[in-house]
Design a protein around this motif. Structure first.
Motif, PDB file in Angstrom:
ATOM      1  N   ASN A 103       1.502 -12.024 -12.848  1.00 27.46           N
ATOM      2  CA  ASN A 103       0.521 -11.841 -12.408  1.00 27.46           C
ATOM      3  C   ASN A 103      -0.111 -10.315 -12.547  1.00 27.46           C
ATOM      4  O   ASN A 103      -0.026  -9.539 -11.682  1.00 27.46           O
ATOM      5  CB  ASN A 103       0.930 -11.972 -10.413  1.00 27.46           C
ATOM      6  N   VAL A 104      -0.782 -10.361 -13.563  1.00 29.62           N
ATOM      7  CA  VAL A 104      -0.978  -9.006 -14.345  1.00 29.62           C
ATOM      8  C   VAL A 104      -2.262  -8.393 -13.412  1.00 29.62           C
ATOM      9  O   VAL A 104      -2.212  -7.163 -13.005  1.00 29.62           O
ATOM     10  CB  VAL A 104      -1.447  -9.057 -15.606  1.00 29.62           C
ATOM     11  N   GLN A 105      -3.037  -9.130 -12.803  1.00 28.05           N
ATOM     12  CA  GLN A 105      -4.265  -8.697 -12.166  1.00 28.05           C
ATOM     13  C   GLN A 105      -3.669  -8.038 -10.890  1.00 28.05           C
ATOM     14  O   GLN A 105      -4.236  -7.172 -10.494  1.00 28.05           O
ATOM     15  CB  GLN A 105      -5.352  -9.901 -11.800  1.00 28.05           C
ATOM     16  N   ASP A 106      -2.760  -8.816 -10.367  1.00 27.20           N
ATOM     17  CA  ASP A 106      -2.276  -8.518  -8.788  1.00 27.20           C
ATOM     18  C   ASP A 106      -1.306  -6.965  -9.222  1.00 27.20           C
ATOM     19  O   ASP A 106      -1.416  -6.186  -8.263  1.00 27.20           O
ATOM     20  CB  ASP A 106      -1.423  -9.335  -8.395  1.00 27.20           C
ATOM     21  N   ALA A 107      -0.858  -7.036 -10.243  1.00 29.10           N
ATOM     22  CA  ALA A 107      -0.084  -5.943 -10.729  1.00 29.10           C
ATOM     23  C   ALA A 107      -1.006  -4.449 -10.814  1.00 29.10           C
ATOM     24  O   ALA A 107      -0.626  -3.304 -10.345  1.00 29.10           O
ATOM     25  CB  ALA A 107       0.798  -6.060 -11.824  1.00 29.10           C
ATOM     26  N   HIS A 108      -2.013  -4.917 -11.395  1.00 28.26           N
ATOM     27  CA  HIS A 108      -3.047  -3.833 -11.709  1.00 28.26           C
ATOM     28  C   HIS A 108      -3.710  -3.334 -10.402  1.00 28.26           C
ATOM     29  O   HIS A 108      -3.790  -2.054 -10.341  1.00 28.26           O
ATOM     30  CB  HIS A 108      -4.281  -4.438 -12.658  1.00 28.26           C
ATOM     31  N   THR A 109      -3.854  -4.314  -9.418  1.00 29.95           N
ATOM     32  CA  THR A 109      -4.338  -3.841  -7.997  1.00 29.95           C
ATOM     33  C   THR A 109      -3.655  -2.956  -7.382  1.00 29.95           C
ATOM     34  O   THR A 109      -3.886  -1.743  -6.820  1.00 29.95           O
ATOM     35  CB  THR A 109      -4.746  -4.841  -7.205  1.00 29.95           C
ATOM     36  N   LEU A 110      -2.143  -3.132  -7.359  1.00 35.12           N
ATOM     37  CA  LEU A 110      -1.210  -2.431  -6.731  1.00 35.12           C
ATOM     38  C   LEU A 110      -0.904  -1.306  -7.447  1.00 35.12           C
ATOM     39  O   LEU A 110      -0.808   0.154  -6.634  1.00 35.12           O
ATOM     40  CB  LEU A 110       0.259  -3.334  -6.773  1.00 35.12           C
ATOM     41  N   ALA A 111      -0.807  -1.140  -8.590  1.00 35.83           N
ATOM     42  CA  ALA A 111      -0.594   0.240  -9.328  1.00 35.83           C
ATOM     43  C   ALA A 111      -1.862   1.098  -9.182  1.00 35.83           C
ATOM     44  O   ALA A 111      -1.533   2.154  -9.191  1.00 35.83           O
ATOM     45  CB  ALA A 111      -0.582  -0.089 -11.039  1.00 35.83           C
ATOM     46  N   GLU A 112      -3.020   0.597  -9.106  1.00 32.57           N
ATOM     47  CA  GLU A 112      -4.340   1.318  -8.654  1.00 32.57           C
ATOM     48  C   GLU A 112      -3.968   2.003  -7.325  1.00 32.57           C
ATOM     49  O   GLU A 112      -4.371   3.495  -7.202  1.00 32.57           O
ATOM     50  CB  GLU A 112      -5.421   0.540  -8.727  1.00 32.57           C
ATOM     51  N   LYS A 113      -3.689   1.221  -6.334  1.00 32.48           N
ATOM     52  CA  LYS A 113      -3.282   1.696  -4.862  1.00 32.48           C
ATOM     53  C   LYS A 113      -2.365   2.912  -5.014  1.00 32.48           C
ATOM     54  O   LYS A 113      -2.255   3.750  -4.510  1.00 32.48           O
ATOM     55  CB  LYS A 113      -2.930   0.760  -4.188  1.00 32.48           C
ATOM     56  N   ALA A 114      -1.300   2.670  -5.753  1.00 29.88           N
ATOM     57  CA  ALA A 114      -0.189   3.696  -6.171  1.00 29.88           C
ATOM     58  C   ALA A 114      -0.826   4.955  -6.523  1.00 29.88           C
ATOM     59  O   ALA A 114      -0.364   6.196  -6.093  1.00 29.88           O
ATOM     60  CB  ALA A 114       0.986   3.223  -7.097  1.00 29.88           C
ATOM     61  N   LEU A 115      -1.624   4.797  -7.690  1.00 28.68           N
ATOM     62  CA  LEU A 115      -2.156   6.106  -8.289  1.00 28.68           C
ATOM     63  C   LEU A 115      -3.187   6.876  -7.121  1.00 28.68           C
ATOM     64  O   LEU A 115      -3.167   7.936  -7.227  1.00 28.68           O
ATOM     65  CB  LEU A 115      -3.040   5.578  -9.329  1.00 28.68           C
ATOM     66  N   GLU A 116      -4.026   6.142  -6.458  1.00 27.78           N
ATOM     67  CA  GLU A 116      -4.830   6.626  -5.247  1.00 27.78           C
ATOM     68  C   GLU A 116      -4.211   7.438  -4.408  1.00 27.78           C
ATOM     69  O   GLU A 116      -4.519   8.482  -3.836  1.00 27.78           O
ATOM     70  CB  GLU A 116      -5.543   5.467  -4.742  1.00 27.78           C
TER      71      GLU A 116
END
Length: 383
Positions: free
Chosen positions: A46-59
């Motif tokens: 689930n690469v798109q979901d992973a991207h969303t979560l990683a963006e949140k982590a960065l924020e």
């Protein structure tokens, strides 16, 4: 760093964290939990979901922190998966600013991986790629040195040390390949290649790809006997191993190996490599083409020898070549393959064979399949 597979013992706990991360819980979620959740989603595809979560982590990470490094490195990997190479490059560059020499722990995005990715993502190539590869190599050498200084290493540490040495050898070989292509005009290109491949074979003498790269260098130097010796050494390291053994080079490396073998007139060895590749994946246009070409060259040599035995040998080789080349053409059209030169050469070889042997019978190439089916039926009857 490569995404880590979640530990089975903590899987339920992680799933709970993933649910909270995705569901927008009122409680703040730490960047570490978000990164782990993103890694889990990558493993699940689930690469798109992973991207969303990683963006949140960065924020939610502080600038320059280990949390930011971890999120940046993961976002770089995710964007490579998504085909967003320029975006991936920007994330890795930000990660480098936090871990400039790759000495931070790989568990938080440290280590050599970001440098090696930047070398491959470089828009300029050449010296820029070499610079990133060298930074990656320096980080790997530091990790290797630390492990080698460890007394009474565990079995797990020994395995890690072996993997790091293979990665370093591969990195050195990658630099050598840049000097054989993009930087071949440099005055010291040949000497650099020599030094790099020598070091690679010393670092990981049991790593097949290092000997393959050495052979490539020797071919460029027209030292064909030395190239043959290096290719033989490379083959001996894995040819009798099962396909799943980690010592067996990956599919593209073995395709490149077959080309090198043909370049130094080791057609029989090339055919053996290609037959094994077809057994693993029978949809590769390039593999069928190389097999057909190799068999054609073998037939040419047998025909030129003009002995009584060679009369049947060259015909058998060309019949087999025709089977391989026809399959190549079939897949070429089916897959709308883009390499026009390959297609034209396959067609040319088939034309040359037809002049000597006539057109192929309609059922040519089906006999082996029937034999395989019969063997399967025999096994069923025995059961």
């Amino acid at each position: 760093m490569a995404p880590r597979r979640p530990d089975k013992k903590s899987k339920k706990k992680e799933k709970g964290a993933i649910s909270r991360a995705a569901g927008g819980s009122s409680k703040p979620i730490s960047p570490q939990v978000l990164v782990k959740a993103a890694e889990y989603q990558v493993q699940e595809g689930n690469v798109q979901d992973a991207h969303t979560l990683a963006e949140k982590a960065l924020e939610q990470s502080f600038a320059g922190s280990d949390d930011e490094l971890s999120a940046l490195n993961l976002l770089g990997q995710i964007n490579i998966e998504l085909g967003e190479f320029e975006t991936a490059r920007s994330y890795f560059l930000r990660a480098v600013a936090i871990d400039e020499d790759g000495t931070k722990d790989e568990a938080i995005g440290g280590g050599p991986e970001k440098f090696l990715c930047l070398a491959q993502l470089s828009e300029d190539g050449g010296k820029d790629s070499v610079m990133w590869f060298e930074r990656g190599a320096a980080s790997l050498k530091n990790q290797i040195s630390t492990l080698e200084e460890t007394r009474r290493r565990s079995a797990e540490q020994e395995m890690l040390l072996d993997e790091l040495k293979k990665k370093l050898a591969m990195t050195l070989c990658s630099v050598a390949e840049v000097y054989m292509t993009d930087l071949s005009w440099e005055e010291d290109a040949e000497q650099r290649c020599e030094n790099l491949v020598t070091e690679a074979t010393m670092v990981a003498p049991d790593f097949a790809e290092t000997w393959q790269t050495l052979a490539n260098v020797r071919i460029s130097q027209e030292r064909f006997d030395d190239a043959k010796a290096a290719l033989t050494r490379s083959l001996e390291l894995w040819k009798d191993l099962p396909p799943e053994d980690p010592a067996v080079p990956d599919f593209p490396s073995r395709v490149a190996l077959a080309r090198l073998l043909m370049e130094v007139e080791m057609e029989q060895e090339a055919i053996e490599v290609l037959e094994r590749l077809v057994g693993e994946d029978d949809q590769s246009v390039e593999v069928w083409y190389l097999g057909g070409w190799g068999l054609y060259v073998m037939g040419e040599k047998q025909k030129a020898s003009k002995s009584s035995e060679s009369e049947e040998d060259w015909k058998a080789s060309w019949i087999s070549s025709r089977v391989w080349l026809n399959q190549c053409q079939h897949l070429y059209k089916l897959q709308d393959y883009e390499d026009e030169r390959l297609g034209e050469h396959a067609k040319e070889l088939l034309g040359l064979i037809a002049k000597e042997l006539g057109d192929a019978p309609a059922d040519e190439g089906e006999e082996d399949e029937w034999e395989d089916d019969d063997e399967g039926n025999d096994e069923e009857m025995k059961d």
